[in-house]
Design a protein around this motif. Sequence first.
Motif, PDB file in Angstrom:
ATOM      1  N   ASP A  47       0.834  -1.203   0.000  1.00 59.93           N
ATOM      2  CA  ASP A  47       0.000   0.000   0.000  1.00 59.93           C
ATOM      3  C   ASP A  47       0.870   1.255   0.000  1.00 59.93           C
ATOM      4  O   ASP A  47       0.518   2.265  -0.618  1.00 59.93           O
ATOM      5  CB  ASP A  47      -0.919   0.008   1.222  1.00 59.93           C
ATOM      6  CG  ASP A  47      -2.073  -0.980   1.083  1.00 59.93           C
ATOM      7  OD1 ASP A  47      -2.272  -1.494  -0.038  1.00 59.93           O
ATOM      8  OD2 ASP A  47      -2.754  -1.244   2.087  1.00 59.93           O
ATOM      9  N   GLN A  48       1.991   1.212   0.710  1.00 61.13           N
ATOM     10  CA  GLN A  48       2.869   2.371   0.766  1.00 61.13           C
ATOM     11  C   GLN A  48       3.430   2.695  -0.613  1.00 61.13           C
ATOM     12  O   GLN A  48       3.480   3.860  -1.017  1.00 61.13           O
ATOM     13  CB  GLN A  48       4.016   2.115   1.741  1.00 61.13           C
ATOM     14  CG  GLN A  48       4.919   3.320   1.945  1.00 61.13           C
ATOM     15  CD  GLN A  48       5.964   3.086   3.005  1.00 61.13           C
ATOM     16  OE1 GLN A  48       6.137   1.972   3.482  1.00 61.13           O
ATOM     17  NE2 GLN A  48       6.675   4.136   3.386  1.00 61.13           N
ATOM     18  N   GLU A  49       3.827   1.669  -1.366  1.00 57.97           N
ATOM     19  CA  GLU A  49       4.355   1.897  -2.709  1.00 57.97           C
ATOM     20  C   GLU A  49       3.261   2.380  -3.657  1.00 57.97           C
ATOM     21  O   GLU A  49       3.501   3.227  -4.522  1.00 57.97           O
ATOM     22  CB  GLU A  49       5.018   0.620  -3.228  1.00 57.97           C
ATOM     23  CG  GLU A  49       6.330   0.325  -2.538  1.00 57.97           C
ATOM     24  CD  GLU A  49       6.875  -1.041  -2.889  1.00 57.97           C
ATOM     25  OE1 GLU A  49       8.084  -1.132  -3.141  1.00 57.97           O
ATOM     26  OE2 GLU A  49       6.109  -2.004  -2.923  1.00 57.97           O
ATOM     27  N   PHE A 101      -4.345   2.429 -12.326  1.00 57.34           N
ATOM     28  CA  PHE A 101      -4.107   1.330 -11.393  1.00 57.34           C
ATOM     29  C   PHE A 101      -5.008   0.133 -11.715  1.00 57.34           C
ATOM     30  O   PHE A 101      -4.573  -1.021 -11.646  1.00 57.34           O
ATOM     31  CB  PHE A 101      -4.364   1.801  -9.952  1.00 57.34           C
ATOM     32  CG  PHE A 101      -3.189   2.507  -9.323  1.00 57.34           C
ATOM     33  CD1 PHE A 101      -2.272   3.184 -10.090  1.00 57.34           C
ATOM     34  CD2 PHE A 101      -3.018   2.496  -7.947  1.00 57.34           C
ATOM     35  CE1 PHE A 101      -1.196   3.843  -9.520  1.00 57.34           C
ATOM     36  CE2 PHE A 101      -1.947   3.147  -7.357  1.00 57.34           C
ATOM     37  CZ  PHE A 101      -1.031   3.816  -8.143  1.00 57.34           C
ATOM     38  N   GLU A 102      -6.251   0.418 -12.043  1.00 60.96           N
ATOM     39  CA  GLU A 102      -7.193  -0.660 -12.332  1.00 60.96           C
ATOM     40  C   GLU A 102      -6.739  -1.469 -13.549  1.00 60.96           C
ATOM     41  O   GLU A 102      -6.874  -2.693 -13.584  1.00 60.96           O
ATOM     42  CB  GLU A 102      -8.593  -0.080 -12.574  1.00 60.96           C
ATOM     43  CG  GLU A 102      -9.700  -1.107 -12.728  1.00 60.96           C
ATOM     44  CD  GLU A 102      -9.985  -1.851 -11.432  1.00 60.96           C
ATOM     45  OE1 GLU A 102      -9.635  -1.331 -10.357  1.00 60.96           O
ATOM     46  OE2 GLU A 102     -10.560  -2.951 -11.492  1.00 60.96           O
ATOM     47  N   MET A 103      -6.173  -0.784 -14.550  1.00 58.76           N
ATOM     48  CA  MET A 103      -5.750  -1.459 -15.773  1.00 58.76           C
ATOM     49  C   MET A 103      -4.425  -2.193 -15.611  1.00 58.76           C
ATOM     50  O   MET A 103      -4.186  -3.207 -16.272  1.00 58.76           O
ATOM     51  CB  MET A 103      -5.631  -0.441 -16.914  1.00 58.76           C
ATOM     52  CG  MET A 103      -6.951   0.181 -17.343  1.00 58.76           C
ATOM     53  SD  MET A 103      -6.740   1.466 -18.606  1.00 58.76           S
ATOM     54  CE  MET A 103      -6.194   0.492 -19.998  1.00 58.76           C
ATOM     55  N   GLU A 156      -3.756  -8.872  -6.096  1.00 57.06           N
ATOM     56  CA  GLU A 156      -5.101  -9.002  -5.547  1.00 57.06           C
ATOM     57  C   GLU A 156      -5.326  -7.890  -4.531  1.00 57.06           C
ATOM     58  O   GLU A 156      -4.604  -7.751  -3.552  1.00 57.06           O
ATOM     59  CB  GLU A 156      -5.270 -10.364  -4.863  1.00 57.06           C
ATOM     60  CG  GLU A 156      -5.253 -11.545  -5.840  1.00 57.06           C
ATOM     61  CD  GLU A 156      -6.486 -11.574  -6.729  1.00 57.06           C
ATOM     62  OE1 GLU A 156      -7.512 -11.012  -6.302  1.00 57.06           O
ATOM     63  OE2 GLU A 156      -6.406 -12.134  -7.836  1.00 57.06           O
ATOM     64  N   ARG A 157      -6.335  -7.076  -4.763  1.00 59.49           N
ATOM     65  CA  ARG A 157      -6.662  -5.984  -3.849  1.00 59.49           C
ATOM     66  C   ARG A 157      -8.049  -6.219  -3.253  1.00 59.49           C
ATOM     67  O   ARG A 157      -8.889  -6.897  -3.848  1.00 59.49           O
ATOM     68  CB  ARG A 157      -6.645  -4.638  -4.581  1.00 59.49           C
ATOM     69  CG  ARG A 157      -5.357  -4.347  -5.327  1.00 59.49           C
ATOM     70  CD  ARG A 157      -4.185  -4.088  -4.393  1.00 59.49           C
ATOM     71  NE  ARG A 157      -2.975  -3.816  -5.162  1.00 59.49           N
ATOM     72  CZ  ARG A 157      -1.775  -3.681  -4.621  1.00 59.49           C
ATOM     73  NH1 ARG A 157      -1.605  -3.811  -3.320  1.00 59.49           N
ATOM     74  NH2 ARG A 157      -0.726  -3.420  -5.384  1.00 59.49           N
ATOM     75  N   PRO A 158      -8.314  -5.628  -2.092  1.00 58.89           N
ATOM     76  CA  PRO A 158      -9.617  -5.872  -1.458  1.00 58.89           C
ATOM     77  C   PRO A 158     -10.790  -5.257  -2.212  1.00 58.89           C
ATOM     78  O   PRO A 158     -11.914  -5.668  -2.030  1.00 58.89           O
ATOM     79  CB  PRO A 158      -9.460  -5.205  -0.080  1.00 58.89           C
ATOM     80  CG  PRO A 158      -8.352  -4.221  -0.243  1.00 58.89           C
ATOM     81  CD  PRO A 158      -7.423  -4.826  -1.261  1.00 58.89           C
ATOM     82  N   ALA A 159     -10.547  -4.267  -3.071  1.00 59.39           N
ATOM     83  CA  ALA A 159     -11.651  -3.632  -3.798  1.00 59.39           C
ATOM     84  C   ALA A 159     -11.105  -3.012  -5.076  1.00 59.39           C
ATOM     85  O   ALA A 159      -9.901  -2.894  -5.262  1.00 59.39           O
ATOM     86  CB  ALA A 159     -12.315  -2.569  -2.927  1.00 59.39           C
ATOM     87  N   MET A 160     -12.009  -2.613  -5.954  1.00 59.96           N
ATOM     88  CA  MET A 160     -11.598  -1.943  -7.181  1.00 59.96           C
ATOM     89  C   MET A 160     -11.005  -0.580  -6.850  1.00 59.96           C
ATOM     90  O   MET A 160     -11.366   0.055  -5.864  1.00 59.96           O
ATOM     91  CB  MET A 160     -12.806  -1.760  -8.110  1.00 59.96           C
ATOM     92  CG  MET A 160     -13.342  -3.046  -8.690  1.00 59.96           C
ATOM     93  SD  MET A 160     -14.829  -2.763  -9.682  1.00 59.96           S
ATOM     94  CE  MET A 160     -14.220  -1.612 -10.901  1.00 59.96           C
ATOM     95  N   TRP A 161     -10.078  -0.143  -7.706  1.00 62.01           N
ATOM     96  CA  TRP A 161      -9.510   1.191  -7.529  1.00 62.01           C
ATOM     97  C   TRP A 161     -10.523   2.241  -7.948  1.00 62.01           C
ATOM     98  O   TRP A 161     -11.149   2.147  -9.003  1.00 62.01           O
ATOM     99  CB  TRP A 161      -8.246   1.350  -8.371  1.00 62.01           C
ATOM    100  CG  TRP A 161      -7.075   0.582  -7.849  1.00 62.01           C
ATOM    101  CD1 TRP A 161      -6.523  -0.550  -8.372  1.00 62.01           C
ATOM    102  CD2 TRP A 161      -6.310   0.891  -6.692  1.00 62.01           C
ATOM    103  NE1 TRP A 161      -5.453  -0.967  -7.615  1.00 62.01           N
ATOM    104  CE2 TRP A 161      -5.297  -0.093  -6.569  1.00 62.01           C
ATOM    105  CE3 TRP A 161      -6.359   1.909  -5.750  1.00 62.01           C
ATOM    106  CZ2 TRP A 161      -4.359  -0.088  -5.547  1.00 62.01           C
ATOM    107  CZ3 TRP A 161      -5.429   1.918  -4.715  1.00 62.01           C
ATOM    108  CH2 TRP A 161      -4.446   0.924  -4.625  1.00 62.01           C
TER     109      TRP A 161
END
Length: 404
Positions: free
Chosen positions: A137-139, A162-164, A169-174
Motif C-alpha cells: 500500500d505504501q508503494e 491502477f485498475e488497468m 489481488e486488492r480488497p476492492a476496485m480502484w
Amino acid sequence: MDIYYTVGSEEIDGGAKNLPTRMLRRQEAISLSQAGAIGRIALQEAISLARLGVASHLRVPHESHLKDAVTRAVACAETMAVGVPVTIGKELVTADPELGGLQVLACELACERHRLLPSAAPAEGERAYISPGWPSDQECARLAHKLVYEMGYSQADVARIFEMVDGYERPAMWTRQGINRILWEECGGEKYPRYYYREESGAKSRRAGRIHLPGSSFNGMAVLGDERAEAAAKRFDTALAEPHHFILPVDPRHPDRGLAGLLRLVMEHGGFRTLYVSGPDAAFSTPTQRRVVYDLALFRGVQVVEDGTRIETVDDNPRYSRLLREGTELFAALWIRNNATIVEESRSLAHARKTAAELRSQGFSLRWIAVRLNDEAIPTPSGKGAWSASAVNKLLASVREADR
C-alpha cells in the motif's frame, strides 16, 4: 498500457486520441526538441513509468520527435533495458548485433547499468521508494503521489491506470476515493499525508557532481583490483598533498560489497573523491562494465585513477563518448525519479504567469500566448484541457491583481 511521447502540442497519428491509453501521453516542450535526453522532462517521465511497471510500450509518433541519433539510441536503450518495447512511427526498434552502430552499443551500456544497479527495491530499512509491481500500500500511495503531483493526472485517472495495470489481488476496485484515501488520512477534520513522500526539484534531479550529496564532506578512496591494489593505492595516497580520509577496498566479485554496493554509494552518498583501479582486467569482467563504472564515477565528480594514471575520458571516439555520457546522465536522473516525486519548476503556474506576462509585454496576442503555453507543455490551472485565449486572459488578470 502504452505511453505516447510527443514533442509539441500536435496530435498523435493514427487516431489514438480516442483510445483510453491517451491518458498516458507525455508531451515535451517544443523548446526542448533539440535537447539531449538529460534535458527532456517528458521523456524522463515516460521512461520512468516504464521502469515502474506502469507503461508496457513506448510509442513515438514520428522520427522527428527523437531526431538526434545519440538521444534516440540512449532513450530507446534505457527503455528496452527494462523489457519495454519502443515503436517509432510504425517501426519497432531493435538492437540487432549484426546491424552494429549506436543502438547496439547504447543497449549494451544500458543493460550493464541495470545489471549493476537494478531498480528492484533495496532491503528493508534502505531508501526504497517504489519497486516494480508496487505490491505494498505504501508503494501504491507513493506511485499515486508521483502521478498526481509530478505528472498532473487526476485521482480519477490514477484510479483507472491502477485498475488497468495493477496485477495484485486488492480488497476492492480502484476508485478516485480509494486513491484519495491511500494518499491522505484525516484527523479532526484535517488531512495529513498517509506516508512520507520525498520531493525533489527537477533541476536537482539532473545535477552532476557530488557536492549536493549528503556525504560530500568526506574524501574517501575506493580501491578496485586484486590483492596488490590496496598497497598500490596507499602508495598513491601517500604521495598526495591532501591524502584521503579513508581507503575502502572493494572486492569486485563479492555479492554484497562488490561493484553494485560501490556504485550505490557513489550515486547516493558522495563520500568518495577517488576511484583507484589497479589492473582493470582483475576489476572488470568486460570492457563495457569498465566504461559504465568509470563514467558513473566521473559523472558523480569522482576522479578515476587506473594504475597511477588519471582517466579523463572513457572513450577516445567523441561520438561514443557522448553516447556513454548521455546514457549515464539519463540513468542518473531516472535513478532519482524512482525514489522521489519530481517537482518541475518549468511546469508551474508561476512559470506560466511569468511567461505570459513577458510575451504580453512584447505585444503578442492572447491566442498566440495560448499556443506557446500549449507547445511548452505547461499545465492549465485545472490540470486539464489546453490553454485558450480566455484562459490566458484570466492568468494575466491574476498577475495584475497580484501586482496591485
